[in-house]
Design an enzyme around this catalytic site. Structure first.
Site, PDB file in Angstrom:
ATOM      1  N   GLY A 109       0.826  -1.208   0.000  1.00  0.00           N
ATOM      2  CA  GLY A 109       0.000   0.000   0.000  1.00  0.00           C
ATOM      3  C   GLY A 109       0.858   1.255   0.000  1.00  0.00           C
ATOM      4  O   GLY A 109       0.530   2.258  -0.663  1.00  0.00           O
ATOM      5  N   ASP A 138       5.383  -9.497   6.286  1.00  0.00           N
ATOM      6  CA  ASP A 138       4.622 -10.554   5.592  1.00  0.00           C
ATOM      7  C   ASP A 138       5.380 -11.228   4.450  1.00  0.00           C
ATOM      8  O   ASP A 138       5.016 -12.307   4.029  1.00  0.00           O
ATOM      9  CB  ASP A 138       3.316  -9.969   5.034  1.00  0.00           C
ATOM     10  CG  ASP A 138       2.473  -9.307   6.116  1.00  0.00           C
ATOM     11  OD1 ASP A 138       2.615  -9.689   7.288  1.00  0.00           O
ATOM     12  OD2 ASP A 138       1.688  -8.406   5.787  1.00  0.00           O
ATOM     13  N   VAL A 273       2.960  -9.255  18.746  1.00  0.00           N
ATOM     14  CA  VAL A 273       4.270  -9.587  19.345  1.00  0.00           C
ATOM     15  C   VAL A 273       5.281  -9.826  18.223  1.00  0.00           C
ATOM     16  O   VAL A 273       6.461  -9.463  18.324  1.00  0.00           O
ATOM     17  CB  VAL A 273       4.133 -10.875  20.210  1.00  0.00           C
ATOM     18  CG1 VAL A 273       5.493 -11.449  20.563  1.00  0.00           C
ATOM     19  CG2 VAL A 273       3.335 -10.577  21.471  1.00  0.00           C
TER      20      VAL A 273
END
Ligand code: F6P
Length: 364
Positions: A109, A138, A273
């Site tokens: 994005g 990711d 986390v």
């Protein structure tokens, strides 16, 4: 046109923070200052850009920050920036703030945002030069073998699973552990293999919920009753794998109750986390090398590109600034990323095949 000495180069971090963003910032600032640019930081990503919130970069502060997770500039997922009103405001701010170059450190994005303002008119009458550096835990971006933050997140997950392994083995329990990764199973799969998990549920392996339950039940029976006689079962679930963990737990418990009445199951969702913590040495260096090449690319007259790490899924040839870094036009990165996530690239197909091959191997 190439950035000139004295030109103002703004750097921003955007989207989900990733460990190593500060190291990338530090390198961009140090290399930029060395090349004679007036380097400024933008607070809170595109939100801060729309509000003209620029600040001087303090190299001492960045030295300290480079060892830490998060981002000292702050980050945001601006909803206004992509709108027509946001784009108009961004053009005004480019003129008002006097920036000639913009380096965006972030994920998909954020790169789309960079693409949308590349080439807008600047105060000097030139076009805004724009570069991107991939940062997202990711690893869902194309045209880079690794994004900043992935390595640290993977290590954080492995450490967490190691801890769960201890308590699971003590109690002969089965744990379902959910890890972040949005729609990409990379983090779950790589950390699952590294930590010795028994099953990894990823979105790339398309299965019905019933099939996933069946698989986990088989893994559990084989683990506790088979020759391996394990004292734990660790099932890693990628955030993007469409299965509700509570339902999965209940269904699996019901299925094993008769033969394995003493085997308890528990759920741990690692959540945010995974995104925090000090960046690994690899992420610090990755951030430094990608930023270095990006700033040098801008100085050499390149614009509208992302600096990616050479390796699987990244096109060559390398930039002259670093044999491991490749500069790819941002529109190509966005297009290839969409294909990657739809499973259409060679890398995506390889991942799908390997994820299926790995399933029976780790279940033994
Ligand atoms: O893209 C990074 C990421 O941490 C994803 O793994 C996750 O799905 C998402 O961001 C969470 O976003 P937020 O912090 O806005 O909840």
């Amino acid at each position: 046109m190439a950035l000139q000495r004295g030109d103002r180069l703004a750097v921003l971090t955007s989207g989900g923070d990733a460990p190593g963003m500060n190291a990338a910032l530090r390198a961009a600032a140090r290399v930029g200052v060395e090349m004679g640019f007036d380097v400024v930081g933008v607070e809170d990503g595109y939100t801060g850009l729309l509000e003209g919130r620029l600040r001087r970069v303090d190299l001492g502060v960045l030295d300290e920050a480079a060892r830490r997770g998060g981002t000292v500039l702050g980050t945001a997922r601006s909803k206004v920036f992509p709108t027509a009103q946001g784009q108009a405001r961004a053009r005004e701010q480019v003129l008002a703030t006097g920036i000639e170059g913009l380096l965006v450190i972030g994920g998909n994005g954020s790169l789309a945002g960079a693409n949308s303002i590349a080439g807008v008119p600047t105060a000097s009458g030139r076009e805004l030069a724009v570069a991107g550096v991939p940062a997202s835990i990711d690893n869902d971006l194309a045209c880079t073998a690794m994004a900043i933050g992935v390595d640290t997140a993977m290590n954080t997950i492995v450490e967490a699973i190691d801890r769960i392994y201890d308590t699971a083995s003590a109690h002969r329990r089965t744990f379902f552990i959910e890890v972040m990764g949005r729609d990409c199973g990379y983090l779950a799969m790589t950390s699952g293999i590294a930590a010795g998990a028994d099953a990894v549920l990823v979105p790339e392996v398309d299965k019905t919920e019933d099939d996933r339950i069946e698989h986990v039940v088989n893994v559990i029976h084989r683990a506790y009753e088979g020759e391996a006689a394990r004292r734990r079962v660790l099932v890693i679930k990628a955030e993007g794998a469409k299965v509700d963990l509570n339902r999965l737990k209940a269904a699996v418990e019901a299925r094993i109750a008769e033969l394995l009445p003493d085997v308890d199951t528990r759920i741990t969702v690692l959540g945010h986390v995974v995104r925090g913590g000090s960046p690994s040495a690899f992420d610090r260096l990755l951030g430094a090398r990608l930023s270095n090449a990006a700033v040098r690319g801008l100085a050499a007259g390149d614009t509208g590109f992302m600096a990616g790490w050479l390796g699987a899924g990244a096109p060559g040839p390398a930039t002259p600034f670093d044999p491991n870094v490749v500069l790819t036009p941002i529109p190509t990165v966005l297009e290839e990323t969409a294909k990657l996530m739809r499973g259409e690239t060679a890398l995506a197909q390889w991942r799908r095949r390997v994820y299926r091959e790995v399933e029976p191997i780790i279940a033994r």
